[in-house]
Design a protein around this motif. Sequence first.
Motif, PDB file in Angstrom:
ATOM      1  N   UNK A   1       0.836  -1.198   0.000  1.00 59.22           N
ATOM      2  CA  UNK A   1       0.000   0.000   0.000  1.00 59.22           C
ATOM      3  C   UNK A   1       0.876   1.255   0.000  1.00 59.22           C
ATOM      4  N   UNK A   2       1.855   1.273   0.898  1.00 60.55           N
ATOM      5  CA  UNK A   2       2.748   2.438   0.986  1.00 60.55           C
ATOM      6  C   UNK A   2       3.464   2.680  -0.336  1.00 60.55           C
ATOM      7  N   UNK A   3       3.924   1.610  -0.974  1.00 60.45           N
ATOM      8  CA  UNK A   3       4.613   1.739  -2.260  1.00 60.45           C
ATOM      9  C   UNK A   3       3.651   2.247  -3.335  1.00 60.45           C
ATOM     10  N   UNK A   4       2.431   1.738  -3.338  1.00 59.50           N
ATOM     11  CA  UNK A   4       1.449   2.166  -4.341  1.00 59.50           C
ATOM     12  C   UNK A   4       1.159   3.655  -4.218  1.00 59.50           C
ATOM     13  N   UNK A   5       0.961   4.121  -2.986  1.00 60.51           N
ATOM     14  CA  UNK A   5       0.679   5.542  -2.773  1.00 60.51           C
ATOM     15  C   UNK A   5       1.882   6.389  -3.192  1.00 60.51           C
ATOM     16  N   UNK A   6       3.071   5.968  -2.806  1.00 59.63           N
ATOM     17  CA  UNK A   6       4.279   6.723  -3.166  1.00 59.63           C
ATOM     18  C   UNK A   6       4.486   6.747  -4.670  1.00 59.63           C
ATOM     19  N   UNK A   7       4.278   5.605  -5.338  1.00 57.73           N
ATOM     20  CA  UNK A   7       4.462   5.536  -6.792  1.00 57.73           C
ATOM     21  C   UNK A   7       3.465   6.412  -7.535  1.00 57.73           C
ATOM     22  N   UNK A   8       2.248   6.477  -7.034  1.00 63.35           N
ATOM     23  CA  UNK A   8       1.203   7.235  -7.725  1.00 63.35           C
ATOM     24  C   UNK A   8       1.257   8.725  -7.407  1.00 63.35           C
ATOM     25  N   UNK A   9       1.510   9.079  -6.157  1.00 61.90           N
ATOM     26  CA  UNK A   9       1.355  10.469  -5.737  1.00 61.90           C
ATOM     27  C   UNK A   9       2.664  11.187  -5.396  1.00 61.90           C
ATOM     28  N   UNK A  10       3.776  10.476  -5.436  1.00 58.72           N
ATOM     29  CA  UNK A  10       5.099  11.066  -5.237  1.00 58.72           C
ATOM     30  C   UNK A  10       5.146  11.948  -3.989  1.00 58.72           C
ATOM     31  N   UNK A  11       5.463  13.214  -4.127  1.00 53.79           N
ATOM     32  CA  UNK A  11       5.616  14.128  -3.000  1.00 53.79           C
ATOM     33  C   UNK A  11       4.340  14.417  -2.236  1.00 53.79           C
ATOM     34  N   UNK A  12       3.209  14.115  -2.834  1.00 52.41           N
ATOM     35  CA  UNK A  12       1.923  14.342  -2.147  1.00 52.41           C
ATOM     36  C   UNK A  12       1.455  13.118  -1.382  1.00 52.41           C
ATOM     37  N   UNK A  13       2.213  12.021  -1.418  1.00 52.53           N
ATOM     38  CA  UNK A  13       1.763  10.753  -0.830  1.00 52.53           C
ATOM     39  C   UNK A  13       1.396  10.897   0.640  1.00 52.53           C
ATOM     40  N   UNK A  14       2.232  11.556   1.406  1.00 50.16           N
ATOM     41  CA  UNK A  14       1.966  11.701   2.834  1.00 50.16           C
ATOM     42  C   UNK A  14       0.663  12.455   3.081  1.00 50.16           C
ATOM     43  N   UNK A  15       0.435  13.516   2.331  1.00 50.64           N
ATOM     44  CA  UNK A  15      -0.799  14.288   2.485  1.00 50.64           C
ATOM     45  C   UNK A  15      -2.020  13.466   2.087  1.00 50.64           C
ATOM     46  N   UNK A  16      -1.899  12.664   1.045  1.00 52.59           N
ATOM     47  CA  UNK A  16      -3.018  11.819   0.618  1.00 52.59           C
ATOM     48  C   UNK A  16      -3.398  10.859   1.736  1.00 52.59           C
TER      49      UNK A  16
END
Length: 74
Positions: free
Chosen positions: A6-21
């Motif tokens: 899950x963490x990898x998917x969010x990081x891959x899709x949203x890059x720098x915005x992943x944490x905020x998402x």
Amino acid sequence: MRRSEFDRAVADEFHGRASAVVTDLVLSQVGGRTAAEAIEVGVPPRDVWSAICEELDVPAERRYGVGRLEPRAR
């Protein structure tokens, strides 16, 4: 889907915005919680990932398989 996937998917899709998402976006599909809150109370990461994809209109071709573990080297 494991939490690491899950963490990898969010990081891959949203890059720098992943944490905020994960921490700021409220998802109606998981009870009006953020992704972090939903996972904390036991919502499966795959369901949370699907809710994020729906909410943010991630194209279907980028939803399946994103975040999967890398194959092991032989």
